[in-house]
Motif scaffolding. Structure first.
Motif, short mmCIF file in Angstrom:
data_model
loop_
_atom_site.label_atom_id
_atom_site.label_comp_id
_atom_site.label_asym_id
_atom_site.label_seq_id
_atom_site.Cartn_x
_atom_site.Cartn_y
_atom_site.Cartn_z
N ALA A 210 0.83 -1.21 0.00
CA ALA A 210 0.00 0.00 0.00
C ALA A 210 0.86 1.25 0.00
O ALA A 210 0.55 2.23 -0.69
N ASP A 211 1.94 1.24 0.77
CA ASP A 211 2.86 2.39 0.78
C ASP A 211 3.44 2.63 -0.61
O ASP A 211 3.55 3.78 -1.06
N ALA A 212 3.84 1.54 -1.30
CA ALA A 212 4.41 1.67 -2.64
C ALA A 212 3.38 2.23 -3.62
O ALA A 212 3.71 3.08 -4.46
N VAL A 213 2.14 1.78 -3.50
CA VAL A 213 1.08 2.28 -4.39
C VAL A 213 0.82 3.75 -4.12
O VAL A 213 0.72 4.56 -5.06
N SER A 214 0.72 4.13 -2.87
CA SER A 214 0.48 5.53 -2.52
C SER A 214 1.58 6.42 -3.09
O SER A 214 1.31 7.47 -3.69
N ALA A 215 2.83 5.99 -2.93
CA ALA A 215 3.96 6.77 -3.45
C ALA A 215 3.91 6.84 -4.97
O ALA A 215 4.19 7.88 -5.57
N GLY A 216 3.55 5.73 -5.60
CA GLY A 216 3.47 5.70 -7.06
C GLY A 216 2.38 6.59 -7.60
O GLY A 216 2.56 7.26 -8.64
N LEU A 217 1.26 6.64 -6.92
CA LEU A 217 0.17 7.52 -7.35
C LEU A 217 0.58 8.99 -7.23
O LEU A 217 0.26 9.81 -8.09
N ARG A 218 1.29 9.31 -6.16
CA ARG A 218 1.72 10.70 -5.96
C ARG A 218 2.78 11.12 -6.98
O ARG A 218 2.78 12.27 -7.44
N SER A 219 3.67 10.20 -7.33
CA SER A 219 4.80 10.55 -8.19
C SER A 219 4.48 10.45 -9.68
O SER A 219 5.26 10.91 -10.51
N GLY A 220 3.35 9.82 -10.01
CA GLY A 220 3.04 9.62 -11.41
C GLY A 220 3.74 8.42 -12.02
O GLY A 220 3.86 8.32 -13.25
N ALA A 221 4.21 7.50 -11.19
CA ALA A 221 4.92 6.32 -11.68
C ALA A 221 4.01 5.44 -12.53
O ALA A 221 2.78 5.47 -12.38
N THR A 222 4.61 4.66 -13.40
CA THR A 222 3.85 3.69 -14.19
C THR A 222 3.95 2.29 -13.61
O THR A 222 3.07 1.45 -13.86
N THR A 223 5.01 2.03 -12.85
CA THR A 223 5.24 0.71 -12.24
C THR A 223 5.88 0.88 -10.88
O THR A 223 6.76 1.73 -10.72
N VAL A 224 5.44 0.10 -9.90
CA VAL A 224 6.12 0.06 -8.61
C VAL A 224 6.36 -1.39 -8.22
O VAL A 224 5.61 -2.29 -8.60
N TRP A 225 7.44 -1.62 -7.48
CA TRP A 225 7.81 -2.94 -6.99
C TRP A 225 7.73 -2.91 -5.46
O TRP A 225 8.03 -1.89 -4.84
N ALA A 226 7.37 -4.04 -4.87
CA ALA A 226 7.29 -4.10 -3.42
C ALA A 226 7.84 -5.45 -2.94
O ALA A 226 7.21 -6.49 -3.17
N PRO A 227 9.04 -5.41 -2.31
CA PRO A 227 9.88 -4.24 -2.04
C PRO A 227 10.68 -3.84 -3.28
O PRO A 227 10.80 -4.60 -4.23
N ARG A 228 11.27 -2.64 -3.23
CA ARG A 228 11.96 -2.08 -4.39
C ARG A 228 13.17 -2.91 -4.81
O ARG A 228 13.56 -2.89 -5.98
N VAL A 229 13.77 -3.65 -3.87
CA VAL A 229 14.95 -4.44 -4.19
C VAL A 229 14.66 -5.48 -5.26
O VAL A 229 15.57 -5.95 -5.95
N LEU A 230 13.40 -5.84 -5.44
CA LEU A 230 13.06 -6.86 -6.43
C LEU A 230 13.28 -6.38 -7.87
O LEU A 230 13.49 -7.19 -8.76
N GLN A 231 13.24 -5.07 -8.09
CA GLN A 231 13.42 -4.57 -9.45
C GLN A 231 14.80 -4.91 -10.02
O GLN A 231 14.89 -5.53 -11.09
#
Length: 250
Positions: A210-231
């Motif tokens: 949920a934190d990753a989605v909230s941040a992605g919506l605010r930043s205008g991201a097209t993709t988010v990973w949870a956790p970010r290390v997975l990218q």
């Protein structure tokens, strides 16, 4: 519609019992959302939900992932309840068991219909509404399981791979319309649905997704990973020779 400072006011959750989906909705309510629609087969007890406890007005709708001819009507019903849809969270799905799917191919086909084709009809119905509004975001819960499919869960993983590709294509089709798609790629998340699965490295909680989605919506991201290390991890896994990849899937 978002208010004058851009706060999300209305949220539709397709898959109204999803633990990850509900965590995302709860986060959006804490940030200011006030109208929530929870859509699930058989409906949900809206008054006892976490968003209601936080002060949001919560509505319940019938939603059947396996009935694609009803999905446009479901979206229209949600609009009739709350008006324009600021965020739609696409969170329905089944995990199942690979051995069970191999023993019962019909059950594998039914699961694939939920995990992929149901999202196609629902996603297109939502996109049509967001395009008409000229704003709004569709949040699609994909999975790292679809980034490179492994033998131990290839029925589920292949459906997620299809969903991920569909979501990216849908995002491109909405470009310039004011609406957008956010693809979410979580790793292992301990929930009721995954209780029968062995834990995997780099787990995430529903709250962290949920934190990753909230941040992605605010930043205008097209993709988010949870956790970010997975990218970066999966960027390397895409290059792994197939014989070695097969061994990891045992």
């Amino acid at each position: 519609m978002r208010d004058s400072v851009g706060t999300v006011r209305t949220v539709l959750l397709l898959g109204g019992r999803s633990e990850i989906g509900l965590a995302i909705v709860e986060r959006l309510v804490r940030e200011g959302a006030r109208e929530v629609v929870l859509a699930a087969r058989g409906g949900v007890e809206a008054s006892s939900s976490a968003p209601a406890a936080l002060g949001a007005t919560v509505h319940s709708l019938e939603f059947d992932a396996t009935a694609p001819d009803t999905h446009t009507a479901t979206v229209k019903e949600a609009v009739a309840l709350v008006g324009d849809l600021d965020v739609v969270v696409d969170a329905f799905g089944v995990l199942g068991d690979q051995a069970g799917y191999e023993a019962d191919p019909a059950s594998a086909a039914r699961a694939a219909a939920v995990n992929y084709t149901g999202h196609v009809s629902a996603g297109l119905a939502v996109a049509a509404r967001l395009r008409e509004q000229g704003h709004g975001a569709l949040v699609v819960l994909s999975s790292v399981a679809g980034v490179r499919v492994r033998r131990f869960n290839f029925v589920y993983g292949s459906a997620k791979a299809g969903l991920d590709g569909f979501a990216q294509g849908l995002a491109d089709s909405l470009h310039g319309s004011g609406a957008r798609v956010l693809v979410v790629r979580p790793g292992y998340v301990p929930t009721r649905m995954s209780a029968h699965v062995d834990p995997a490295p780099f787990p995430a909680t529903p709250g962290q997704v949920a934190d990753a989605v909230s941040a992605g919506l605010r930043s205008g991201a097209t993709t988010v990973w949870a956790p970010r290390v997975l990218q970066p991890l999966f960027a390397g896994m895409r290059l792994m020779p197939r014989p070695l990849w097969r061994r990891l899937g045992r």
